[in-house]
Design an enzyme around this catalytic site. Structure first.
Site, mmCIF file in Angstrom:
data_model
loop_
_atom_site.group_PDB
_atom_site.id
_atom_site.type_symbol
_atom_site.label_atom_id
_atom_site.label_comp_id
_atom_site.label_asym_id
_atom_site.label_seq_id
_atom_site.Cartn_x
_atom_site.Cartn_y
_atom_site.Cartn_z
ATOM 1 C CB THR A 154 4.169 -2.439 -4.415
ATOM 2 O OG1 THR A 154 3.559 -3.711 -4.280
ATOM 3 C CG2 THR A 154 3.269 -1.581 -5.302
ATOM 4 C CG ASP A 155 4.944 -7.744 -5.597
ATOM 5 O OD1 ASP A 155 4.087 -7.025 -5.034
ATOM 6 O OD2 ASP A 155 5.178 -8.924 -5.247
ATOM 7 C CD GLU A 156 -0.382 -5.315 -3.948
ATOM 8 O OE1 GLU A 156 -1.392 -4.710 -4.316
ATOM 9 O OE2 GLU A 156 -0.249 -5.817 -2.832
ATOM 10 C CE1 TYR A 165 0.060 0.599 -1.877
ATOM 11 C CE2 TYR A 165 0.010 -1.638 -2.774
ATOM 12 C CZ TYR A 165 0.693 -0.601 -2.161
ATOM 13 O OH TYR A 165 2.021 -0.751 -1.848
ATOM 14 C CE LYS A 169 4.014 2.461 -3.851
ATOM 15 N NZ LYS A 169 4.736 3.375 -2.931
ATOM 16 C CG ASP A 171 -11.764 -13.465 -2.644
ATOM 17 O OD1 ASP A 171 -10.821 -13.018 -1.954
ATOM 18 O OD2 ASP A 171 -11.600 -14.177 -3.661
HETATM 19 P P1 NAD Z 1 2.937 1.771 6.267
HETATM 20 O O1 NAD Z 1 1.501 1.981 5.946
HETATM 21 O O2 NAD Z 1 3.315 0.901 7.413
HETATM 22 O O3 NAD Z 1 3.646 3.182 6.524
HETATM 23 C C1 NAD Z 1 3.409 4.298 5.718
HETATM 24 C C2 NAD Z 1 4.034 5.506 6.400
HETATM 25 O O4 NAD Z 1 3.800 6.650 5.557
HETATM 26 C C3 NAD Z 1 3.437 5.842 7.768
HETATM 27 O O5 NAD Z 1 4.451 6.193 8.676
HETATM 28 C C4 NAD Z 1 2.528 7.031 7.484
HETATM 29 O O6 NAD Z 1 2.384 7.903 8.602
HETATM 30 C C5 NAD Z 1 3.278 7.711 6.343
HETATM 31 N N1 NAD Z 1 2.376 8.498 5.497
HETATM 32 C C6 NAD Z 1 1.192 8.103 4.950
HETATM 33 N N2 NAD Z 1 0.624 9.119 4.287
HETATM 34 C C7 NAD Z 1 1.469 10.181 4.407
HETATM 35 C C8 NAD Z 1 1.448 11.512 3.923
HETATM 36 N N3 NAD Z 1 0.413 11.978 3.210
HETATM 37 N N4 NAD Z 1 2.511 12.319 4.209
HETATM 38 C C9 NAD Z 1 3.564 11.857 4.928
HETATM 39 N N5 NAD Z 1 3.616 10.615 5.452
HETATM 40 C C10 NAD Z 1 2.595 9.785 5.179
HETATM 41 O O7 NAD Z 1 3.584 1.283 4.911
HETATM 42 P P2 NAD Z 1 4.740 0.179 4.649
HETATM 43 O O8 NAD Z 1 4.116 -1.147 4.592
HETATM 44 O O9 NAD Z 1 5.866 0.444 5.560
HETATM 45 O O10 NAD Z 1 5.145 0.576 3.145
HETATM 46 C C11 NAD Z 1 6.111 1.595 2.912
HETATM 47 C C12 NAD Z 1 6.303 1.758 1.411
HETATM 48 O O11 NAD Z 1 6.738 0.527 0.851
HETATM 49 C C13 NAD Z 1 5.031 2.134 0.666
HETATM 50 O O12 NAD Z 1 5.367 3.044 -0.351
HETATM 51 C C14 NAD Z 1 4.538 0.826 0.066
HETATM 52 O O13 NAD Z 1 3.821 1.045 -1.128
HETATM 53 C C15 NAD Z 1 5.860 0.136 -0.199
HETATM 54 N N6 NAD Z 1 5.823 -1.346 -0.163
HETATM 55 C C16 NAD Z 1 5.279 -2.007 0.901
HETATM 56 C C17 NAD Z 1 5.322 -3.395 0.949
HETATM 57 C C18 NAD Z 1 4.752 -4.179 2.103
HETATM 58 O O14 NAD Z 1 4.688 -5.404 2.030
HETATM 59 N N7 NAD Z 1 4.347 -3.554 3.183
HETATM 60 C C19 NAD Z 1 5.902 -4.107 -0.114
HETATM 61 C C20 NAD Z 1 6.431 -3.389 -1.204
HETATM 62 C C21 NAD Z 1 6.403 -2.009 -1.203
HETATM 63 O O1 DAU Z 2 3.091 -7.295 -2.711
HETATM 64 C C1 DAU Z 2 3.458 -6.147 -2.000
HETATM 65 C C2 DAU Z 2 2.258 -5.605 -1.264
HETATM 66 O O2 DAU Z 2 1.991 -6.508 -0.207
HETATM 67 C C3 DAU Z 2 2.480 -4.198 -0.726
HETATM 68 O O3 DAU Z 2 2.673 -3.302 -1.784
HETATM 69 C C4 DAU Z 2 1.288 -3.742 0.118
HETATM 70 O O4 DAU Z 2 1.560 -2.478 0.705
HETATM 71 C C5 DAU Z 2 1.078 -4.766 1.220
HETATM 72 O O5 DAU Z 2 -0.070 -4.414 1.970
HETATM 73 C C6 DAU Z 2 0.931 -6.175 0.646
HETATM 74 O O6 DAU Z 2 -0.327 -6.304 -0.080
HETATM 75 P P1 DAU Z 2 -1.256 -7.622 0.056
HETATM 76 O O7 DAU Z 2 -2.628 -7.251 -0.289
HETATM 77 O O8 DAU Z 2 -0.635 -8.780 -0.635
HETATM 78 O O9 DAU Z 2 -1.078 -7.884 1.662
HETATM 79 P P2 DAU Z 2 -2.133 -8.271 2.807
HETATM 80 O O10 DAU Z 2 -1.334 -8.548 4.040
HETATM 81 O O11 DAU Z 2 -3.250 -7.290 2.901
HETATM 82 O O12 DAU Z 2 -2.757 -9.633 2.279
HETATM 83 C C7 DAU Z 2 -1.928 -10.752 1.996
HETATM 84 C C8 DAU Z 2 -2.821 -11.858 1.465
HETATM 85 O O13 DAU Z 2 -3.682 -12.301 2.524
HETATM 86 C C9 DAU Z 2 -3.749 -11.412 0.342
HETATM 87 O O14 DAU Z 2 -3.926 -12.494 -0.560
HETATM 88 C C10 DAU Z 2 -5.066 -11.125 1.056
HETATM 89 C C11 DAU Z 2 -5.067 -12.142 2.184
HETATM 90 N N1 DAU Z 2 -5.785 -11.715 3.410
HETATM 91 C C12 DAU Z 2 -5.467 -10.513 3.953
HETATM 92 C C13 DAU Z 2 -6.109 -10.059 5.078
HETATM 93 C C14 DAU Z 2 -5.773 -8.709 5.679
HETATM 94 C C15 DAU Z 2 -6.749 -12.538 3.993
HETATM 95 O O15 DAU Z 2 -7.007 -13.645 3.515
HETATM 96 N N2 DAU Z 2 -7.375 -12.095 5.107
HETATM 97 C C16 DAU Z 2 -7.125 -10.877 5.672
HETATM 98 O O16 DAU Z 2 -7.776 -10.521 6.696
#
Ligand code: NAD
Ligand code: DAU
Length: 348
Positions: free
Chosen positions: A130-132, A155, A159, A285
């Site tokens: 992730t970019d985080e 988180y 990562k 927040d």
């Molecule tokens: P998600 O939470 O939707 O899915 C995670 C999956 O991993 C689920 O199917 C869950 O069952 C499985 N999992 C969790 N713990 C496990 C364990 N202990 N053993 C086996 N399986 C397990 O996540 P996502 O949003 O699809 O993200 C997938 C990957 O991409 C993550 O590594 C996340 O850090 C990365 N990522 C996500 C985003 C985003 O915006 N969602 C952006 C950048 C990177």
């Molecule tokens: O940048 C990549 C990341 O993006 C991934 O690595 C993470 O897995 C993914 O969850 C996501 O993280 P964020 O924290 O940026 O996503 P989220 O959807 O939780 O929140 C997006 C923005 O919205 C953030 O500034 C928090 C805000 N937010 C979120 C929720 C859930 C709100 O204002 N209200 C809310 O209820």
């Protein structure tokens, strides 16, 4: 080619599994997932009968189970997406993130190293990150592959630790790896704890839209199918030992994005203009909230020719259509444990 994809029942993982199953009929695709609250096999109904698709329920925290899976399937490649992925949950329960994201990744690396031992030729460990990990930006600047790590939440720290472990295994044991760091994804099948699907669900049900802080936090949004395309490209053409940043060239302040979402939802639901925006409610927040993320995705564009294929307005519109057409999916994932999570997270 046998390819092990972890976390393939989750949001991004299911799009990656679908793309590989459909595009590479000669590959054997093994989807390893523990099916936590975020994993859902309904995400893969359309491809689950494909002859090149196999599902294994296993937990990456369980080193013994992983060893067995690797010995049985002997994968040539691993694409590792399994993780605890929601920042708010990492604030209430950091240990779950350390166990899955750090220890789970270490277990996978050990299992890959054990079966690949002296023959790493043609093998590849792809870690999806992730970019985080880069921390938070001020008003200007972009995250580059060379930006120093500065994770700010449990988180992102978990990562970052997993990224370091992957690089350390590459350096120490010559494990061939690639890492990508991607910005915020959106699209079908995202669990409604994340901003966009949560707000779609609440608008649909006339519930308040909880905007954290002043709403001026900024994220760079990418359609999930474009992330899956990038993963395909990097898996096949990325250079060993390299990192590629992936982003949408698409920054939005949360409040502006939420207004666009409200407008599109009013149109699709046939509600008067401005109806959904009345649900906007500023709330406490997120602790340690990162102000701004923005990715420079120039390297993957220049070196591998990748760029997003869908504009944000199109991607968002397709996403809303998907959620409105898949109420059954939403009602399954929002029953039971989701209600407890929601009440605790958004209690006054
Ligand atoms: P998600 O939470 O939707 O899915 C995670 C999956 O991993 C689920 O199917 C869950 O069952 C499985 N999992 C969790 N713990 C496990 C364990 N202990 N053993 C086996 N399986 C397990 O996540 P996502 O949003 O699809 O993200 C997938 C990957 O991409 C993550 O590594 C996340 O850090 C990365 N990522 C996500 C985003 C985003 O915006 N969602 C952006 C950048 C990177
Ligand atoms: O940048 C990549 C990341 O993006 C991934 O690595 C993470 O897995 C993914 O969850 C996501 O993280 P964020 O924290 O940026 O996503 P989220 O959807 O939780 O929140 C997006 C923005 O919205 C953030 O500034 C928090 C805000 N937010 C979120 C929720 C859930 C709100 O204002 N209200 C809310 O209820």
């Amino acid at each position: 080619m046998t390819l092990l994809i972890t976390g393939g029942a989750g949001f991004i993982g299911s799009h990656v599994v679908r793309l590989f199953v459909q595009r590479y009929p000669d590959y054997k695709i093994v989807n390893l997932d523990a099916l936590t609250y975020a994993g859902n096999l309904e995400n893969l109904r359309d491809i689950e009968q494909a002859p090149n698709y196999h599902f294994v329920r296993a937990d990456i925290r369980d080193a013994v189970a992983l060893k067995q899976v690797f010995e049985t399937h002997r994968p040539d490649g691993v694409i590792h997406l399994a993780a605890e992925s929601h920042v708010d949950r990492s604030i209430s329960d950091p240990n779950a993130f350390i166990q899955t994201n750090v220890m789970g990744t270490a277990n996978l690396l050990n299992a890959a190293r054990a079966v690949w031992n002296h023959d790493v030729n043609g093998k590849r460990f792809y870690h999806v990150s992730t970019d985080e990990v880069y921390g938070s930006l001020g008003d200007s600047g972009l995250f580059m592959e060379t930006t120093p790590y500065d994770p700010q939440s449990p988180y992102s720290a978990s990562k970052a630790a997993s990224d370091h472990l992957v690089r350390a295994f590459g350096n120490t044991y010559h494990l061939p790896f690639v890492i990508t760091n991607c910005s915020n994804n959106y699209g079908p099948n995202q669990f409604p704890e994340k901003l966009i699907p949560l707000f779609i669900h609440n608008i649909r049900n006339g519930k308040p839209l909880p905007v954290y802080g002043d709403g001026k936090y900024t994220r760079d949004w990418l359609f999930v199918v474009d992330h899956a395309r990038a993963i395909d490209l990097v898996f096949h053409q990325g250079k060993n030992g390299e990192t590629y940043n992936i982003g949408g060239f698409n920054e939005w302040q949360n409040i502006e994005l939420i207004r666009l979402l409200c407008t599109q939802m009013d149109e699709k639901l046939g509600r008067g203009a401005g109806t959904s925006a009345q649900l906007i409610s500023y709330v406490r927040d997120r602790p340690g909230h990162d102000r701004r993320y923005a990715i420079d995705a120039g390297k993957i564009h220049r070196e591998l020719g990748w760029s997003p294929s869908v504009t944000f307005e199109e991607g968002l519109s397709q996403t809303l259509d998907w959620y409105l057409a898949n109420e059954e999916w939403l009602s399954h994932v929002t029953s039971g444990a989701y209600q407890d999570y929601y009440e605790k997270q958004y209690a006054g």
